[in-house]
Design a protein around this motif. Structure first.
Motif, PDB file in Angstrom:
ATOM      1  N   GLN A   5       0.813  -1.211   0.000  1.00 36.97           N
ATOM      2  CA  GLN A   5       0.000   0.000   0.000  1.00 36.97           C
ATOM      3  C   GLN A   5       0.850   1.266   0.000  1.00 36.97           C
ATOM      4  O   GLN A   5       0.321   2.374  -0.135  1.00 36.97           O
ATOM      5  N   GLU A   6       2.137   1.128   0.116  1.00 36.63           N
ATOM      6  CA  GLU A   6       3.020   2.292   0.005  1.00 36.63           C
ATOM      7  C   GLU A   6       3.263   2.671  -1.459  1.00 36.63           C
ATOM      8  O   GLU A   6       3.800   3.748  -1.737  1.00 36.63           O
ATOM      9  N   ARG A   7       2.855   1.781  -2.369  1.00 40.72           N
ATOM     10  CA  ARG A   7       3.004   2.064  -3.796  1.00 40.72           C
ATOM     11  C   ARG A   7       1.877   2.951  -4.296  1.00 40.72           C
ATOM     12  O   ARG A   7       0.770   2.956  -3.760  1.00 40.72           O
ATOM     13  N   ALA A   8       2.167   3.692  -5.372  1.00 38.69           N
ATOM     14  CA  ALA A   8       1.151   4.464  -6.099  1.00 38.69           C
ATOM     15  C   ALA A   8       1.522   4.357  -7.581  1.00 38.69           C
ATOM     16  O   ALA A   8       2.159   5.256  -8.139  1.00 38.69           O
ATOM     17  N   PRO A   9       1.163   3.249  -8.234  1.00 40.30           N
ATOM     18  CA  PRO A   9       1.695   2.933  -9.567  1.00 40.30           C
ATOM     19  C   PRO A   9       1.433   3.980 -10.640  1.00 40.30           C
ATOM     20  O   PRO A   9       2.310   4.256 -11.466  1.00 40.30           O
ATOM     21  N   VAL A  10       0.224   4.552 -10.677  1.00 39.42           N
ATOM     22  CA  VAL A  10      -0.083   5.549 -11.700  1.00 39.42           C
ATOM     23  C   VAL A  10       0.759   6.800 -11.469  1.00 39.42           C
ATOM     24  O   VAL A  10       1.361   7.351 -12.406  1.00 39.42           O
ATOM     25  N   TYR A  11       0.797   7.248 -10.237  1.00 40.15           N
ATOM     26  CA  TYR A  11       1.608   8.420  -9.881  1.00 40.15           C
ATOM     27  C   TYR A  11       3.080   8.180 -10.223  1.00 40.15           C
ATOM     28  O   TYR A  11       3.748   9.050 -10.815  1.00 40.15           O
ATOM     29  N   GLU A  12       3.580   7.005  -9.882  1.00 35.49           N
ATOM     30  CA  GLU A  12       4.987   6.696 -10.138  1.00 35.49           C
ATOM     31  C   GLU A  12       5.281   6.672 -11.641  1.00 35.49           C
ATOM     32  O   GLU A  12       6.322   7.173 -12.103  1.00 35.49           O
ATOM     33  N   ALA A  13       4.358   6.117 -12.420  1.00 29.91           N
ATOM     34  CA  ALA A  13       4.545   6.065 -13.869  1.00 29.91           C
ATOM     35  C   ALA A  13       4.532   7.465 -14.480  1.00 29.91           C
ATOM     36  O   ALA A  13       5.291   7.757 -15.413  1.00 29.91           O
ATOM     37  N   ASN A  53      -2.292  11.718 -22.556  1.00 34.03           N
ATOM     38  CA  ASN A  53      -3.194  10.721 -23.124  1.00 34.03           C
ATOM     39  C   ASN A  53      -2.700   9.311 -22.774  1.00 34.03           C
ATOM     40  O   ASN A  53      -1.542   9.114 -22.389  1.00 34.03           O
ATOM     41  N   SER A  54      -3.590   8.324 -22.946  1.00 22.43           N
ATOM     42  CA  SER A  54      -3.189   6.938 -22.724  1.00 22.43           C
ATOM     43  C   SER A  54      -2.081   6.547 -23.700  1.00 22.43           C
ATOM     44  O   SER A  54      -2.104   6.918 -24.868  1.00 22.43           O
ATOM     45  N   MET A  55      -1.103   5.785 -23.188  1.00 24.01           N
ATOM     46  CA  MET A  55      -0.007   5.267 -24.011  1.00 24.01           C
ATOM     47  C   MET A  55       0.572   4.070 -23.270  1.00 24.01           C
ATOM     48  O   MET A  55       0.256   3.851 -22.088  1.00 24.01           O
ATOM     49  N   LYS A  56       1.392   3.299 -23.923  1.00 23.17           N
ATOM     50  CA  LYS A  56       1.875   2.058 -23.310  1.00 23.17           C
ATOM     51  C   LYS A  56       2.494   2.244 -21.925  1.00 23.17           C
ATOM     52  O   LYS A  56       2.186   1.490 -21.007  1.00 23.17           O
ATOM     53  N   PRO A  57       3.375   3.228 -21.725  1.00 24.89           N
ATOM     54  CA  PRO A  57       3.974   3.348 -20.391  1.00 24.89           C
ATOM     55  C   PRO A  57       2.958   3.716 -19.300  1.00 24.89           C
ATOM     56  O   PRO A  57       3.233   3.508 -18.114  1.00 24.89           O
ATOM     57  N   LEU A  58       1.815   4.297 -19.712  1.00 20.91           N
ATOM     58  CA  LEU A  58       0.847   4.791 -18.736  1.00 20.91           C
ATOM     59  C   LEU A  58      -0.433   3.957 -18.690  1.00 20.91           C
ATOM     60  O   LEU A  58      -1.345   4.262 -17.924  1.00 20.91           O
ATOM     61  N   ASP A  59      -0.509   2.904 -19.520  1.00 17.36           N
ATOM     62  CA  ASP A  59      -1.662   2.003 -19.513  1.00 17.36           C
ATOM     63  C   ASP A  59      -2.896   2.684 -20.127  1.00 17.36           C
ATOM     64  O   ASP A  59      -2.828   3.826 -20.590  1.00 17.36           O
ATOM     65  N   ASN A  60      -4.005   1.984 -20.139  1.00 21.18           N
ATOM     66  CA  ASN A  60      -5.236   2.496 -20.747  1.00 21.18           C
ATOM     67  C   ASN A  60      -6.412   2.153 -19.844  1.00 21.18           C
ATOM     68  O   ASN A  60      -6.635   0.981 -19.518  1.00 21.18           O
ATOM     69  N   LEU A  61      -7.166   3.171 -19.432  1.00 24.56           N
ATOM     70  CA  LEU A  61      -8.260   2.971 -18.480  1.00 24.56           C
ATOM     71  C   LEU A  61      -9.330   2.030 -19.020  1.00 24.56           C
ATOM     72  O   LEU A  61      -9.984   1.322 -18.254  1.00 24.56           O
ATOM     73  N   CYS A  62      -9.528   2.008 -20.341  1.00 26.89           N
ATOM     74  CA  CYS A  62     -10.562   1.151 -20.933  1.00 26.89           C
ATOM     75  C   CYS A  62     -10.206  -0.337 -20.849  1.00 26.89           C
ATOM     76  O   CYS A  62     -11.101  -1.190 -20.818  1.00 26.89           O
ATOM     77  N   HIS A  63      -8.902  -0.627 -20.824  1.00 31.29           N
ATOM     78  CA  HIS A  63      -8.457  -2.026 -20.763  1.00 31.29           C
ATOM     79  C   HIS A  63      -7.102  -2.063 -20.046  1.00 31.29           C
ATOM     80  O   HIS A  63      -6.059  -2.244 -20.672  1.00 31.29           O
ATOM     81  N   PRO A  64      -7.116  -1.855 -18.733  1.00 29.32           N
ATOM     82  CA  PRO A  64      -5.847  -1.743 -18.010  1.00 29.32           C
ATOM     83  C   PRO A  64      -5.102  -3.071 -17.901  1.00 29.32           C
ATOM     84  O   PRO A  64      -5.701  -4.106 -17.605  1.00 29.32           O
ATOM     85  N   VAL A  65      -3.805  -3.023 -18.170  1.00 28.50           N
ATOM     86  CA  VAL A  65      -2.987  -4.237 -18.087  1.00 28.50           C
ATOM     87  C   VAL A  65      -1.713  -4.022 -17.262  1.00 28.50           C
ATOM     88  O   VAL A  65      -1.024  -4.988 -16.938  1.00 28.50           O
ATOM     89  N   SER A  66      -1.387  -2.762 -16.920  1.00 31.52           N
ATOM     90  CA  SER A  66      -0.135  -2.520 -16.187  1.00 31.52           C
ATOM     91  C   SER A  66      -0.374  -1.604 -14.990  1.00 31.52           C
ATOM     92  O   SER A  66      -0.947  -2.033 -13.991  1.00 31.52           O
ATOM     93  N   VAL A  67       0.001  -0.328 -15.094  1.00 34.67           N
ATOM     94  CA  VAL A  67       0.012   0.515 -13.890  1.00 34.67           C
ATOM     95  C   VAL A  67      -1.401   0.814 -13.373  1.00 34.67           C
ATOM     96  O   VAL A  67      -1.622   0.877 -12.161  1.00 34.67           O
ATOM     97  N   ILE A  68      -2.354   1.012 -14.274  1.00 35.68           N
ATOM     98  CA  ILE A  68      -3.722   1.247 -13.816  1.00 35.68           C
ATOM     99  C   ILE A  68      -4.279  -0.025 -13.186  1.00 35.68           C
ATOM    100  O   ILE A  68      -4.950   0.017 -12.146  1.00 35.68           O
ATOM    101  N   ARG A  69      -3.970  -1.158 -13.778  1.00 36.31           N
ATOM    102  CA  ARG A  69      -4.412  -2.426 -13.188  1.00 36.31           C
ATOM    103  C   ARG A  69      -3.818  -2.611 -11.790  1.00 36.31           C
ATOM    104  O   ARG A  69      -4.511  -3.050 -10.868  1.00 36.31           O
ATOM    105  N   GLU A  70      -2.535  -2.293 -11.638  1.00 36.06           N
ATOM    106  CA  GLU A  70      -1.901  -2.386 -10.314  1.00 36.06           C
ATOM    107  C   GLU A  70      -2.591  -1.457  -9.317  1.00 36.06           C
ATOM    108  O   GLU A  70      -2.828  -1.826  -8.159  1.00 36.06           O
TER     109      GLU A  70
END
Length: 481
Positions: A5-13, A53-70
Motif C-alpha cells: 500500500q506504500e506504492r502508487a503505480p499511476v503516480y509513479e509512472a 493521453n493513454s499510451m503504453k507506459p501509462l496504460d489504458n483505463l478502458c483495458h488496463p494491463v499494467s500501472v492502472i491495473r496495479e
C-alpha cells in the motif's frame, strides 16, 4: 506479486514519464501547456505537463494491463473488495455502472426513493422498474431516514422477481440503514445488493463508524473518493465482490465512461488511496473529534440542533455517521438554505448545502479546528442578527411519490409543457430537484400533486438551486400527454 500500500503505480509512472521529456505528437492539443499559456499559468506547469493521453507506459483505463491495473488491485485490497475500478466520471458514473450491471430492461430493483438522481438516471437508461421503499421521515427534522429491514422484507415478498436491492450508505445527512441485515435478506432471495457510498468512503478506514458495504458483504459499491477521501473532484471508485464478474462490469463501464481518462484524476485516486491505506484510521479519528467538537459548540448556541447518534433507533436509523455535521435551523426561523446563503454571502463560509430545514457542513481530512470555530461564531451571529418566528415555515423535506410509469417510459414519452400551477394531477416526464443534494422532488413517471407544487414554489422562493427541468426558471414542467 505481493501488494504494498506504500506504492502508487499511476503516480509513479507519471513521474517517470515526466522525466523522459517525450516530444508530444498526440492529444491533448495544448502539448504539455505550451499551446495554452493562460491555462499553464493558471494551473501550473507541472499540472498541465501531466495532462496526458493513454499510451503504453501509462496504460489504458478502458483495458488496463499494467500501472492502472496495479492501482486497481491496490484499491481493491485497501477497501476489502474483490475488484476495484478507477472511475473518472464521478460517482454518478459508478452508480450508473452498478445499476446497468445488475439490471436490464423490465427488471425490478428495490431501492429507497431518497436516492441521488444518478440512480434514477440509470433506470432511464436501462429501462429497469423501480420498486420504491418509501422511508420514514423524522417529523421534527423533516428528513427522510433509512430503509427499515421490515420494509425491504415486504418489498421482496411482494416482488420476488426483483434482481437487486440498492442501499444508501449513508444518506447525505448521515443516516444509515441496517445494511448487514439487508444484505443477508437480499442474498437469501437471490438478489444482488448495490450500495451508494458516495458519502461513506471513510467507513472503510475509521474506528467506531458505520459498517462499510463491502465488508458487510455487498456485491457492488460506488465510493466517492473525492468527497471524504481527498482525491480530485470527479474521481471515484467502483468496488465489486467475489460473485460479480469484473469483465462484464468493465464492459458496462466502457459503455458510458470516456475513452480519454484524465491522468490527473487517476493519479489523485492512486495517491489518495495510498494516504487512506497508510494514515486513514488516525486521520478520520481526528475528523470525528472535530465533528463532535463542532456539534458541542453549535448546540451550545441554542436554537440550532446539530444531531448525531442520539437519533439512532436500531431500525430506520440503524446507525449515524458522526463525521456528518448536519444542523437543523428552523427553530431560529430560518430555512437551511437561508442560513447557507448568509454564511456564504456575509461570512465567506461555503458549506455543502442548505435545504428547507437543515444545513450540512462537510467535514473531512482537510479541516482545522480554527475553521470550526469560525463556523460556530458565524452561526451564533446569524442567530443574533436574523432570528425570527418560525410561523409559516415549511418543515417537510421528503414527500412520498406516486409512481405511475417507469422512468424510462416517462422520459421518452410524448409530452407537453404546462405552467407549473396547471400540472397538478399530471404525470411528470422530467426531474425536479434541489442541488445539492440532488435527490429528486419529482422524477420521470411520478404524479404531480399540490403538495409537491407547494414545495417546489417554497424552495424556489427561499433560494434553493433548482435543477432538472427544460425550463430553467422552473415556471413550467413537461408532463405526459
Amino acid at each position: 506479486m505481493s501488494l504494498s500500500q506504500e506504492r502508487a503505480p499511476v503516480y509513479e509512472a507519471l513521474e517517470e514519464f515526466r522525466r523522459m521529456r517525450v516530444v508530444p505528437f498526440d492529444v491533448p492539443g495544448h502539448k504539455r501547456g505550451r499551446g495554452n499559456k493562460e491555462l499553464r499559468e493558471f494551473l501550473g506547469e507541472k499540472c498541465v505537463s501531466l495532462d496526458v493521453n493513454s499510451m503504453k507506459p501509462l496504460d489504458n483505463l478502458c483495458h488496463p494491463v499494467s500501472v492502472i491495473r496495479e492501482a486497481e488491485e491496490l484499491a481493491a485490497e485497501a477497501f476489502g473488495a474483490s475488484h476495484a475500478f478507477l472511475m473518472v466520471g464521478g460517482t454518478t458514473s459508478a452508480v450508473q455502472s452498478m445499476v446497468l450491471t445488475a439490471c436490464k430492461r423490465g427488471d425490478k430493483i428495490i431501492l429507497p426513493r431518497n436516492v441521488h438522481r444518478s440512480v434514477i438516471n440509470a433506470l432511464v437508461l436501462c429501462g429497469a422498474v423501480p420498486v420504491y421503499v418509501n422511508p420514514d421521515v423524522d417529523h421534527q427534522l423533516g428528513i427522510a431516514l433509512g430503509m427499515k429491514v421490515s420494509q425491504v422484507e415486504q418489498a421482496i415478498k411482494e416482488n420476488p422477481d426483483a434482481v437487486a436491492v440498492l442501499v444508501n450508505n449513508p444518506t447525505y445527512y448521515g443516516i444509515c440503514s441496517d445494511i448487514k441485515s439487508i444484505i443477508a435478506l437480499a442474498h437469501a432471495h437471490g438478489m444482488m445488493v448495490l450500495a451508494d457510498e458516495a458519502h461513506g468512503t471513510h467507513f472503510y478506514f475509521g474506528d467506531n463508524l458505520p459498517a462499510a458495504a463491502m465488508k458487510a458483504g455487498a456485491d457492488m459499491a460506488a465510493v466517492s473518493m473525492h468527497k471524504s477521501g481527498g482525491s480530485l473532484t470527479q474521481s471515484s471508485l467502483l468496488l465489486t465482490g467475489p460473485e460479480v464478474n469484473p469483465g462484464y462490469v468493465s464492459q458496462i463501464i466502457n459503455l458510458t465512461q470516456t475513452t480519454s481518462g484524465s491522468y490527473l484524476l487517476l493519479s489523485s485516486l492512486d495517491i489518495s488511496r495510498r494516504n487512506l491505506a497508510l494514515h486513514g484510521r488516525e486521520t478520520f479519528c481526528q475528523v470525528v473529534e472535530l465533528a463532535e467538537y463542532a456539534r458541542a459548540e453549535i448546540n451550545a448556541i441554542g436554537g440550532y440542533y446539530a444531531y448525531s447518534r442520539e437519533l439512532v433507533n436500531g431500525d430506520s436509523i440503524y446507525d449515524f455517521d458522526v463525521t456528518k455535521l448536519s444542523v437543523y435551523t428552523l427553530e431560529i426561523g430560518l430555512a437551511g438554505i437561508e442560513v447557507y446563503d448568509l454564511l456564504r454571502d456575509e461570512y465567506d463560509i461555503q458549506i455543502e448545502f442548505g435545504d428547507i430545514g437543515n444545513i450540512l457542513a462537510y467535514l473531512s481530512i482537510g479541516d482545522r479546528r480554527q475553521d470550526i470555530e469560525r463556523l460556530a461564531s458565524a452561526l451564533a451571529e446569524i442567530k443574533r442578527l436574523y432570528q425570527k418566528s418560525r410561523n409559516g415555515m415549511m418543515s417537510q423535506e421528503y414527500i412520498s411519490p406516486q409512481v405511475v410509469v417507469t422512468p424510462q417510459d416517462a422520459f421518452y414519452a410524448r409530452k407537453e409543457s404546462l405552467p407549473l400551477k396547471e400540472t397538478a394531477g399530471r404525470v411528470c416526464s422530467e426531474f425536479v430537484m434541489c442541488y445539492p443534494p440532488g435527490i429528486p422532488i419529482l422524477a420521470p413517471g411520478e404524479r404531480i400533486t399540490d403538495k409537491i407544487l407547494d414545495y417546489i414554489v417554497y424552495a424556489r422562493e427561499k433560494g434553493c438551486s433548482m435543477t432538472g427541468p427544460e425550463d430553467e426558471k422552473i415556471e413550467a414542467l413537461n408532463v405526459l400527454l
